[in-house]
Design a protein around this motif. Structure first.
Motif, PDB file in Angstrom:
ATOM      1  N   ARG A   1     -56.587  18.649 -30.318  1.00 41.22           N
ATOM      2  CA  ARG A   1     -55.213  18.142 -30.357  1.00 41.22           C
ATOM      3  C   ARG A   1     -54.214  19.294 -30.224  1.00 41.22           C
ATOM      4  NH1 ARG A   1     -52.211  13.638 -31.948  1.00 41.22           N
ATOM      5  NH2 ARG A   1     -50.208  14.110 -32.909  1.00 41.22           N
ATOM      6  N   GLU A   2     -54.488  20.391 -30.899  1.00 47.29           N
ATOM      7  CA  GLU A   2     -53.596  21.543 -30.790  1.00 47.29           C
ATOM      8  C   GLU A   2     -53.657  22.136 -29.386  1.00 47.29           C
ATOM      9  OE1 GLU A   2     -50.712  24.152 -31.462  1.00 47.29           O
ATOM     10  OE2 GLU A   2     -51.255  22.440 -32.723  1.00 47.29           O
ATOM     11  N   HIS A   3     -54.825  22.118 -28.769  1.00 44.37           N
ATOM     12  CA  HIS A   3     -54.922  22.573 -27.377  1.00 44.37           C
ATOM     13  C   HIS A   3     -54.040  21.710 -26.476  1.00 44.37           C
ATOM     14  CE1 HIS A   3     -59.265  24.037 -28.430  1.00 44.37           C
ATOM     15  NE2 HIS A   3     -58.342  24.799 -28.965  1.00 44.37           N
ATOM     16  N   ARG A   4     -54.079  20.408 -26.686  1.00 41.69           N
ATOM     17  CA  ARG A   4     -53.266  19.495 -25.879  1.00 41.69           C
ATOM     18  C   ARG A   4     -51.776  19.732 -26.116  1.00 41.69           C
ATOM     19  NH1 ARG A   4     -56.482  15.146 -24.065  1.00 41.69           N
ATOM     20  NH2 ARG A   4     -58.528  14.997 -25.049  1.00 41.69           N
ATOM     21  N   ARG A   5     -51.433  19.995 -27.350  1.00 33.34           N
ATOM     22  CA  ARG A   5     -50.024  20.260 -27.658  1.00 33.34           C
ATOM     23  C   ARG A   5     -49.544  21.511 -26.917  1.00 33.34           C
ATOM     24  NH1 ARG A   5     -47.253  18.250 -31.780  1.00 33.34           N
ATOM     25  NH2 ARG A   5     -49.151  17.770 -32.960  1.00 33.34           N
ATOM     26  N   ARG A   6     -50.355  22.537 -26.905  1.00 35.75           N
ATOM     27  CA  ARG A   6     -50.019  23.767 -26.160  1.00 35.75           C
ATOM     28  C   ARG A   6     -49.904  23.472 -24.665  1.00 35.75           C
ATOM     29  NH1 ARG A   6     -54.652  27.681 -27.371  1.00 35.75           N
ATOM     30  NH2 ARG A   6     -53.580  28.881 -25.739  1.00 35.75           N
ATOM     31  N   LEU A   7     -50.807  22.655 -24.164  1.00 34.81           N
ATOM     32  CA  LEU A   7     -50.816  22.302 -22.751  1.00 34.81           C
ATOM     33  C   LEU A   7     -49.483  21.700 -22.320  1.00 34.81           C
ATOM     34  CD1 LEU A   7     -52.467  21.587 -20.063  1.00 34.81           C
ATOM     35  CD2 LEU A   7     -52.891  19.376 -21.183  1.00 34.81           C
ATOM     36  N   LEU A   8     -48.925  20.827 -23.144  1.00 33.18           N
ATOM     37  CA  LEU A   8     -47.759  20.034 -22.769  1.00 33.18           C
ATOM     38  C   LEU A   8     -46.432  20.636 -23.206  1.00 33.18           C
ATOM     39  CD1 LEU A   8     -49.258  16.554 -23.760  1.00 33.18           C
ATOM     40  CD2 LEU A   8     -49.264  17.632 -21.503  1.00 33.18           C
ATOM     41  N   SER A   9     -46.470  21.672 -24.019  1.00 32.35           N
ATOM     42  CA  SER A   9     -45.242  22.264 -24.554  1.00 32.35           C
ATOM     43  C   SER A   9     -44.324  22.752 -23.433  1.00 32.35           C
ATOM     44  CB  SER A   9     -45.603  23.440 -25.463  1.00 32.35           C
ATOM     45  OG  SER A   9     -44.445  24.088 -25.938  1.00 32.35           O
TER      46      SER A   9
ATOM     47  N   VAL B   1     -46.845  13.625 -13.479  1.00 34.98           N
ATOM     48  CA  VAL B   1     -48.012  12.834 -13.154  1.00 34.98           C
ATOM     49  C   VAL B   1     -49.192  13.427 -13.919  1.00 34.98           C
ATOM     50  CG1 VAL B   1     -48.510  14.185 -11.050  1.00 34.98           C
ATOM     51  CG2 VAL B   1     -49.479  11.894 -11.314  1.00 34.98           C
ATOM     52  N   GLU B   2     -49.895  12.581 -14.656  1.00 34.23           N
ATOM     53  CA  GLU B   2     -51.095  13.016 -15.367  1.00 34.23           C
ATOM     54  C   GLU B   2     -52.310  12.469 -14.631  1.00 34.23           C
ATOM     55  OE1 GLU B   2     -53.367  12.841 -19.682  1.00 34.23           O
ATOM     56  OE2 GLU B   2     -51.186  12.613 -19.627  1.00 34.23           O
ATOM     57  N   ILE B   3     -53.194  13.355 -14.244  1.00 36.26           N
ATOM     58  CA  ILE B   3     -54.360  12.987 -13.445  1.00 36.26           C
ATOM     59  C   ILE B   3     -55.559  12.788 -14.372  1.00 36.26           C
ATOM     60  CG2 ILE B   3     -55.936  13.754 -11.627  1.00 36.26           C
ATOM     61  CD1 ILE B   3     -52.534  15.339 -11.805  1.00 36.26           C
ATOM     62  N   GLY B   4     -56.189  11.632 -14.274  1.00 31.88           N
ATOM     63  CA  GLY B   4     -57.327  11.356 -15.143  1.00 31.88           C
ATOM     64  C   GLY B   4     -56.902  11.306 -16.592  1.00 31.88           C
ATOM     65  N   ALA B   5     -55.996  10.394 -16.905  1.00 32.48           N
ATOM     66  CA  ALA B   5     -55.394  10.342 -18.243  1.00 32.48           C
ATOM     67  C   ALA B   5     -56.367   9.903 -19.322  1.00 32.48           C
ATOM     68  CB  ALA B   5     -54.186   9.408 -18.225  1.00 32.48           C
ATOM     69  N   GLY B   6     -57.543   9.411 -18.929  1.00 32.77           N
ATOM     70  CA  GLY B   6     -58.544   9.009 -19.913  1.00 32.77           C
ATOM     71  C   GLY B   6     -58.037   7.924 -20.819  1.00 32.77           C
ATOM     72  N   ASN B   7     -58.234   8.117 -22.128  1.00 29.54           N
ATOM     73  CA  ASN B   7     -57.809   7.110 -23.098  1.00 29.54           C
ATOM     74  C   ASN B   7     -56.433   7.408 -23.683  1.00 29.54           C
ATOM     75  OD1 ASN B   7     -59.097   9.354 -24.253  1.00 29.54           O
ATOM     76  ND2 ASN B   7     -59.695   8.256 -26.099  1.00 29.54           N
ATOM     77  N   GLY B   8     -55.689   8.308 -23.038  1.00 28.16           N
ATOM     78  CA  GLY B   8     -54.301   8.522 -23.419  1.00 28.16           C
ATOM     79  C   GLY B   8     -54.069   9.417 -24.617  1.00 28.16           C
ATOM     80  N   ARG B   9     -54.991  10.337 -24.880  1.00 28.51           N
ATOM     81  CA  ARG B   9     -54.832  11.213 -26.042  1.00 28.51           C
ATOM     82  C   ARG B   9     -53.626  12.144 -25.907  1.00 28.51           C
ATOM     83  NH1 ARG B   9     -57.865   9.588 -30.357  1.00 28.51           N
ATOM     84  NH2 ARG B   9     -57.618  11.672 -31.236  1.00 28.51           N
ATOM     85  N   ASN B  10     -53.181  12.400 -24.697  1.00 29.37           N
ATOM     86  CA  ASN B  10     -52.025  13.285 -24.508  1.00 29.37           C
ATOM     87  C   ASN B  10     -50.692  12.598 -24.768  1.00 29.37           C
ATOM     88  OD1 ASN B  10     -53.479  15.565 -23.738  1.00 29.37           O
ATOM     89  ND2 ASN B  10     -53.401  15.061 -21.566  1.00 29.37           N
ATOM     90  N   PHE B  11     -50.640  11.295 -24.659  1.00 34.82           N
ATOM     91  CA  PHE B  11     -49.350  10.602 -24.598  1.00 34.82           C
ATOM     92  C   PHE B  11     -48.444  10.901 -25.787  1.00 34.82           C
ATOM     93  CE2 PHE B  11     -51.355   6.878 -22.001  1.00 34.82           C
ATOM     94  CZ  PHE B  11     -51.570   7.743 -20.947  1.00 34.82           C
ATOM     95  N   ALA B  12     -49.005  10.949 -26.977  1.00 36.08           N
ATOM     96  CA  ALA B  12     -48.204  11.150 -28.191  1.00 36.08           C
ATOM     97  C   ALA B  12     -47.624  12.554 -28.285  1.00 36.08           C
ATOM     98  CB  ALA B  12     -49.061  10.879 -29.427  1.00 36.08           C
ATOM     99  N   LEU B  13     -48.093  13.468 -27.431  1.00 32.70           N
ATOM    100  CA  LEU B  13     -47.719  14.872 -27.557  1.00 32.70           C
ATOM    101  C   LEU B  13     -46.714  15.335 -26.509  1.00 32.70           C
ATOM    102  CD1 LEU B  13     -51.289  16.285 -28.293  1.00 32.70           C
ATOM    103  CD2 LEU B  13     -49.539  15.609 -29.933  1.00 32.70           C
ATOM    104  N   TYR B  14     -46.306  14.449 -25.601  1.00 27.90           N
ATOM    105  CA  TYR B  14     -45.321  14.847 -24.604  1.00 27.90           C
ATOM    106  C   TYR B  14     -43.965  15.098 -25.272  1.00 27.90           C
ATOM    107  CZ  TYR B  14     -48.120  14.060 -20.411  1.00 27.90           C
ATOM    108  OH  TYR B  14     -49.054  14.173 -19.419  1.00 27.90           O
ATOM    109  N   PRO B  15     -43.297  16.202 -24.915  1.00 27.08           N
ATOM    110  CA  PRO B  15     -41.977  16.479 -25.513  1.00 27.08           C
ATOM    111  C   PRO B  15     -40.914  15.533 -24.967  1.00 27.08           C
ATOM    112  CG  PRO B  15     -42.494  18.108 -23.822  1.00 27.08           C
ATOM    113  CD  PRO B  15     -43.729  17.261 -23.989  1.00 27.08           C
ATOM    114  N   GLY B  16     -39.840  15.381 -25.723  1.00 29.91           N
ATOM    115  CA  GLY B  16     -38.776  14.459 -25.345  1.00 29.91           C
ATOM    116  C   GLY B  16     -38.040  14.832 -24.076  1.00 29.91           C
ATOM    117  N   THR B  17     -38.232  16.051 -23.588  1.00 27.37           N
ATOM    118  CA  THR B  17     -37.608  16.478 -22.340  1.00 27.37           C
ATOM    119  C   THR B  17     -38.284  15.865 -21.105  1.00 27.37           C
ATOM    120  OG1 THR B  17     -38.971  18.468 -22.593  1.00 27.37           O
ATOM    121  CG2 THR B  17     -36.634  18.645 -23.163  1.00 27.37           C
ATOM    122  N   VAL B  18     -39.419  15.222 -21.301  1.00 25.44           N
ATOM    123  CA  VAL B  18     -40.100  14.523 -20.204  1.00 25.44           C
ATOM    124  C   VAL B  18     -39.455  13.148 -20.037  1.00 25.44           C
ATOM    125  CG1 VAL B  18     -42.274  13.438 -19.494  1.00 25.44           C
ATOM    126  CG2 VAL B  18     -42.270  15.761 -20.433  1.00 25.44           C
ATOM    127  N   THR B  19     -39.038  12.831 -18.827  1.00 28.07           N
ATOM    128  CA  THR B  19     -38.341  11.564 -18.585  1.00 28.07           C
ATOM    129  C   THR B  19     -39.297  10.426 -18.250  1.00 28.07           C
ATOM    130  OG1 THR B  19     -38.010  12.189 -16.267  1.00 28.07           O
ATOM    131  CG2 THR B  19     -36.238  12.714 -17.823  1.00 28.07           C
TER     132      THR B  19
END
Length: 213
Positions: free
Chosen positions: A29-37, A44-62
């Motif tokens: 989870r911390e790796h994903r947070r670093r990825l998206l910071s 565009v997220e490629i191969g989003a899987g089960n959506g584990r990244n979604f909760a970690l996107y910063p508010g600057t993403v539209t």
């Protein structure tokens, strides 16, 4: 035949839902947070899987357009999108046929190891990114240790069959550079996502699109 039929691995997908939760508790989870910071704009997220990244996107993403070919994982991702802090649209598709951009950024999270052709996938990512757009990647990659790398080469055929097409021996960073991206930040580290799996080489990085495709 349905274009996405070759990407259906329901048994593996059901296992992955549980395994990804374990991996996140072990540090993923911390790796994903670093990825998206620091991301912003349309992604565009490629191969989003089960959506584990979604909760970690910063508010600057539209907007996030999350592409996932596997029906089982996409269904779970649909649910995850409903509680995401940013707008997420989950769509059926695969890495070699992405929705038209332009996108400000692309995210590849533990997926470039599984695509049938990493070269074609990266060319498609380059196609939909705006000039100067960025690719964020979090991947497990071939070890730089010659002995471990040889072991990965040897087990690769069996591993691909057992793990829904995953190639444990891809030099993903080199492939990204060959595809017209300039890698300007990369962190390589060892990580064991499951208690029973030895640590393997992982990378988190950022690359800028420097050559139009």
């Amino acid at each position: 035949m349905n274009e996405l039929s070759r990407f259906q691995h329901p048994r593996f997908a059901r296992m992955y839902v549980d395994a990804s939760a374990v991996a996140d508790r072990r540090g993923g989870r911390e790796h994903r947070r670093r990825l998206l910071s620091g991301l912003s704009g349309r992604v565009v997220e490629i191969g989003a899987g089960n959506g584990r990244n979604f909760a970690l996107y910063p508010g600057t993403v539209t907007e996030v357009v999350a592409v996932e070919p596997d029906d089982t994982l996409r269904s779970v991702a649909d649910d995850a999108a409903k509680s995401a802090p940013v707008t997420v649209h989950v769509v059926a598709g695969h890495a070699e046929a992405l929705p038209d951009g332009p996108f400000d950024a692309a995210v590849a999270s533990l997926v470039l190891c599984t695509v049938p052709s990493v070269e074609r996938a990266l060319a498609e990512i380059a196609r939909v990114l705006r000039p100067g757009g960025e690719l964020r990647f979090y991947e497990h990659v071939r070890s730089t240790n010659p002995v471990f790398g040889l072991v990965e080469d040897l087990i690769a055929p069996l591993w691909r069959r057992a793990a829904a097409g995953c190639h444990p021996n891809r030099d993903t960073v080199a492939a990204i550079e060959r595809a017209g991206f300039s890698v300007d930040a990369v962190d390589r580290f060892a990580f064991a996502p499951q208690p029973v799996i030895p640590s393997t080489a992982h990378v988190i990085g950022r690359a800028l699109l420097t050559r139009a495709r």
